[in-house]
Structure formats: structure tokens, C-alpha cells
Design a protein around this motif. Sequence first.
Motif, PDB file in Angstrom:
ATOM      1  N   GLN A  34       0.826  -1.204   0.000  1.00  0.00           N
ATOM      2  CA  GLN A  34       0.000   0.000   0.000  1.00  0.00           C
ATOM      3  C   GLN A  34       0.863   1.256   0.000  1.00  0.00           C
ATOM      4  OE1 GLN A  34      -2.566  -0.548   3.408  1.00  0.00           O
ATOM      5  NE2 GLN A  34      -4.158  -1.506   2.163  1.00  0.00           N
ATOM      6  N   SER A  35       1.976   1.218   0.686  1.00  0.00           N
ATOM      7  CA  SER A  35       2.878   2.361   0.708  1.00  0.00           C
ATOM      8  C   SER A  35       3.410   2.660  -0.690  1.00  0.00           C
ATOM      9  CB  SER A  35       4.036   2.091   1.670  1.00  0.00           C
ATOM     10  OG  SER A  35       4.958   3.148   1.644  1.00  0.00           O
ATOM     11  N   ALA A  36       3.792   1.631  -1.415  1.00  0.00           N
ATOM     12  CA  ALA A  36       4.281   1.816  -2.784  1.00  0.00           C
ATOM     13  C   ALA A  36       3.165   2.351  -3.676  1.00  0.00           C
ATOM     14  CB  ALA A  36       4.823   0.498  -3.325  1.00  0.00           C
ATOM     15  N   GLU A  37       1.964   1.843  -3.502  1.00  0.00           N
ATOM     16  CA  GLU A  37       0.837   2.291  -4.320  1.00  0.00           C
ATOM     17  C   GLU A  37       0.493   3.745  -4.012  1.00  0.00           C
ATOM     18  OE1 GLU A  37      -3.704   0.926  -5.507  1.00  0.00           O
ATOM     19  OE2 GLU A  37      -2.489  -0.356  -4.225  1.00  0.00           O
ATOM     20  N   ILE A  38       0.536   4.129  -2.751  1.00  0.00           N
ATOM     21  CA  ILE A  38       0.257   5.514  -2.369  1.00  0.00           C
ATOM     22  C   ILE A  38       1.297   6.445  -2.982  1.00  0.00           C
ATOM     23  CG2 ILE A  38       0.295   7.130  -0.418  1.00  0.00           C
ATOM     24  CD1 ILE A  38      -1.135   4.893   1.197  1.00  0.00           C
ATOM     25  N   ALA A  39       2.552   6.053  -2.951  1.00  0.00           N
ATOM     26  CA  ALA A  39       3.612   6.880  -3.545  1.00  0.00           C
ATOM     27  C   ALA A  39       3.366   7.065  -5.042  1.00  0.00           C
ATOM     28  CB  ALA A  39       4.978   6.249  -3.283  1.00  0.00           C
ATOM     29  N   MET A  40       2.988   5.996  -5.734  1.00  0.00           N
ATOM     30  CA  MET A  40       2.707   6.079  -7.162  1.00  0.00           C
ATOM     31  C   MET A  40       1.519   7.014  -7.420  1.00  0.00           C
ATOM     32  SD  MET A  40       1.297   3.212  -9.822  1.00  0.00           S
ATOM     33  CE  MET A  40      -0.179   3.106  -8.823  1.00  0.00           C
ATOM     34  N   LEU A  41       0.465   6.881  -6.631  1.00  0.00           N
ATOM     35  CA  LEU A  41      -0.716   7.718  -6.808  1.00  0.00           C
ATOM     36  C   LEU A  41      -0.408   9.185  -6.516  1.00  0.00           C
ATOM     37  CD1 LEU A  41      -3.420   5.373  -5.254  1.00  0.00           C
ATOM     38  CD2 LEU A  41      -3.124   5.942  -7.668  1.00  0.00           C
ATOM     39  N   GLU A  42       0.440   9.448  -5.530  1.00  0.00           N
ATOM     40  CA  GLU A  42       0.836  10.824  -5.234  1.00  0.00           C
ATOM     41  C   GLU A  42       1.591  11.431  -6.420  1.00  0.00           C
ATOM     42  OE1 GLU A  42       2.996  10.393  -1.573  1.00  0.00           O
ATOM     43  OE2 GLU A  42       1.231  10.902  -0.372  1.00  0.00           O
ATOM     44  N   ARG A  43       2.455  10.643  -7.053  1.00  0.00           N
ATOM     45  CA  ARG A  43       3.171  11.135  -8.236  1.00  0.00           C
ATOM     46  C   ARG A  43       2.189  11.443  -9.360  1.00  0.00           C
ATOM     47  NH1 ARG A  43       6.644   6.983  -6.796  1.00  0.00           N
ATOM     48  NH2 ARG A  43       5.885   5.631  -8.459  1.00  0.00           N
ATOM     49  N   ARG A  44       1.210  10.567  -9.564  1.00  0.00           N
ATOM     50  CA  ARG A  44       0.220  10.786 -10.627  1.00  0.00           C
ATOM     51  C   ARG A  44      -0.610  12.032 -10.359  1.00  0.00           C
ATOM     52  NH1 ARG A  44      -2.301   4.897 -12.311  1.00  0.00           N
ATOM     53  NH2 ARG A  44      -0.381   4.057 -13.200  1.00  0.00           N
ATOM     54  N   VAL A  45      -1.035  12.222  -9.124  1.00  0.00           N
ATOM     55  CA  VAL A  45      -1.823  13.408  -8.782  1.00  0.00           C
ATOM     56  C   VAL A  45      -0.980  14.660  -9.018  1.00  0.00           C
ATOM     57  CG1 VAL A  45      -2.864  14.686  -6.865  1.00  0.00           C
ATOM     58  CG2 VAL A  45      -3.408  12.283  -7.188  1.00  0.00           C
ATOM     59  N   GLY A  46       0.290  14.612  -8.648  1.00  0.00           N
ATOM     60  CA  GLY A  46       1.172  15.747  -8.897  1.00  0.00           C
ATOM     61  C   GLY A  46       1.287  16.062 -10.375  1.00  0.00           C
ATOM     62  N   MET A  47       1.414  15.029 -11.196  1.00  0.00           N
ATOM     63  CA  MET A  47       1.499  15.244 -12.638  1.00  0.00           C
ATOM     64  C   MET A  47       0.194  15.833 -13.175  1.00  0.00           C
ATOM     65  SD  MET A  47       3.755  11.957 -14.027  1.00  0.00           S
ATOM     66  CE  MET A  47       2.297  11.090 -14.441  1.00  0.00           C
ATOM     67  N   LEU A  48      -0.942  15.335 -12.690  1.00  0.00           N
ATOM     68  CA  LEU A  48      -2.232  15.862 -13.141  1.00  0.00           C
ATOM     69  C   LEU A  48      -2.420  17.314 -12.716  1.00  0.00           C
ATOM     70  CD1 LEU A  48      -4.538  12.786 -12.459  1.00  0.00           C
ATOM     71  CD2 LEU A  48      -3.851  13.697 -14.685  1.00  0.00           C
ATOM     72  N   MET A  49      -1.975  17.646 -11.521  1.00  0.00           N
ATOM     73  CA  MET A  49      -2.071  19.032 -11.064  1.00  0.00           C
ATOM     74  C   MET A  49      -1.185  19.934 -11.924  1.00  0.00           C
ATOM     75  SD  MET A  49      -2.281  18.534  -6.940  1.00  0.00           S
ATOM     76  CE  MET A  49      -2.351  20.260  -6.587  1.00  0.00           C
ATOM     77  N   GLN A  50      -0.018  19.435 -12.282  1.00  0.00           N
ATOM     78  CA  GLN A  50       0.872  20.203 -13.145  1.00  0.00           C
ATOM     79  C   GLN A  50       0.224  20.425 -14.514  1.00  0.00           C
ATOM     80  OE1 GLN A  50       3.845  21.604 -12.350  1.00  0.00           O
ATOM     81  NE2 GLN A  50       3.809  22.542 -14.368  1.00  0.00           N
ATOM     82  N   ARG A  51      -0.360  19.374 -15.073  1.00  0.00           N
ATOM     83  CA  ARG A  51      -1.034  19.502 -16.372  1.00  0.00           C
ATOM     84  C   ARG A  51      -2.187  20.499 -16.293  1.00  0.00           C
ATOM     85  NH1 ARG A  51      -1.733  13.377 -18.755  1.00  0.00           N
ATOM     86  NH2 ARG A  51       0.484  12.874 -18.858  1.00  0.00           N
ATOM     87  N   ALA A  52      -2.965  20.427 -15.223  1.00  0.00           N
ATOM     88  CA  ALA A  52      -4.092  21.350 -15.068  1.00  0.00           C
ATOM     89  C   ALA A  52      -3.581  22.780 -14.949  1.00  0.00           C
ATOM     90  CB  ALA A  52      -4.927  20.975 -13.851  1.00  0.00           C
ATOM     91  N   GLY A  53      -2.499  22.975 -14.215  1.00  0.00           N
ATOM     92  CA  GLY A  53      -1.915  24.312 -14.101  1.00  0.00           C
ATOM     93  C   GLY A  53      -1.398  24.811 -15.431  1.00  0.00           C
ATOM     94  N   ASP A  54      -0.765  23.924 -16.193  1.00  0.00           N
ATOM     95  CA  ASP A  54      -0.285  24.303 -17.522  1.00  0.00           C
ATOM     96  C   ASP A  54      -1.445  24.653 -18.442  1.00  0.00           C
ATOM     97  OD1 ASP A  54       2.256  23.815 -16.586  1.00  0.00           O
ATOM     98  OD2 ASP A  54       2.479  21.883 -17.632  1.00  0.00           O
ATOM     99  N   ALA A  55      -2.533  23.907 -18.357  1.00  0.00           N
ATOM    100  CA  ALA A  55      -3.711  24.178 -19.187  1.00  0.00           C
ATOM    101  C   ALA A  55      -4.329  25.517 -18.803  1.00  0.00           C
ATOM    102  CB  ALA A  55      -4.733  23.055 -19.052  1.00  0.00           C
ATOM    103  N   ASP A  56      -4.381  25.820 -17.504  1.00  0.00           N
ATOM    104  CA  ASP A  56      -4.904  27.110 -17.059  1.00  0.00           C
ATOM    105  C   ASP A  56      -4.035  28.245 -17.578  1.00  0.00           C
ATOM    106  OD1 ASP A  56      -7.026  26.000 -15.716  1.00  0.00           O
ATOM    107  OD2 ASP A  56      -6.107  26.134 -13.727  1.00  0.00           O
ATOM    108  N   ALA A  57      -2.722  28.066 -17.524  1.00  0.00           N
ATOM    109  CA  ALA A  57      -1.809  29.107 -17.997  1.00  0.00           C
ATOM    110  C   ALA A  57      -1.940  29.292 -19.504  1.00  0.00           C
ATOM    111  CB  ALA A  57      -0.374  28.739 -17.626  1.00  0.00           C
ATOM    112  N   ALA A  58      -2.147  28.205 -20.216  1.00  0.00           N
ATOM    113  CA  ALA A  58      -2.264  28.279 -21.678  1.00  0.00           C
ATOM    114  C   ALA A  58      -3.587  28.911 -22.109  1.00  0.00           C
ATOM    115  CB  ALA A  58      -2.135  26.893 -22.288  1.00  0.00           C
TER     116      ALA A  58
END
Length: 64
Positions: free
Chosen positions: A25-49
Motif C-alpha cells: 500500500q505504501s508503494a501504491e500511495i507513492a505512485m498515486l501521489e506522483r500521478r496526482v502531482g502530474m495531473l495538477m501540473q497539467r491542469a496548471g499548464d492548461a490554465d496558464a495556456a
Amino acid sequence: MQHLEERIAHLTRAVEDLSDVVARQSAEIAMLERRVGMLMQRAGDADAASGTSIPLADQRPPHW
């Protein structure tokens, strides 16, 4: 005495199984946190664009 040894063996097995679950579960949580971070970055980039000064999450829906 044998009863206690059997019980200890079962409890030891249960602890090892739970440890494996927690590690997985710890490994899965770490992976999900990375994915959420990437999605937040994409959303921020889309807002800026899009050129809007208000982030999409803070904008009112169009039906308001």
C-alpha cells in the motif's frame, strides 16, 4: 505449551502478512501521489495556456 507455540506461529504469520500489505500500500500511495502531482501540473499548464487569470477550480460554472 504446544498450544502457545501454535498460536505464536499463527500470530507471526499474520504480522508478516500485514507487513506485506502495508508495504504494498505504501508503494501504491507513492505512485498515486506522483500521478496526482502530474495531473495538477497539467491542469496548471492548461490554465496558464488558456490565458485566464482565475484558476479553473475557482471559476464559477457557466450556468451561474
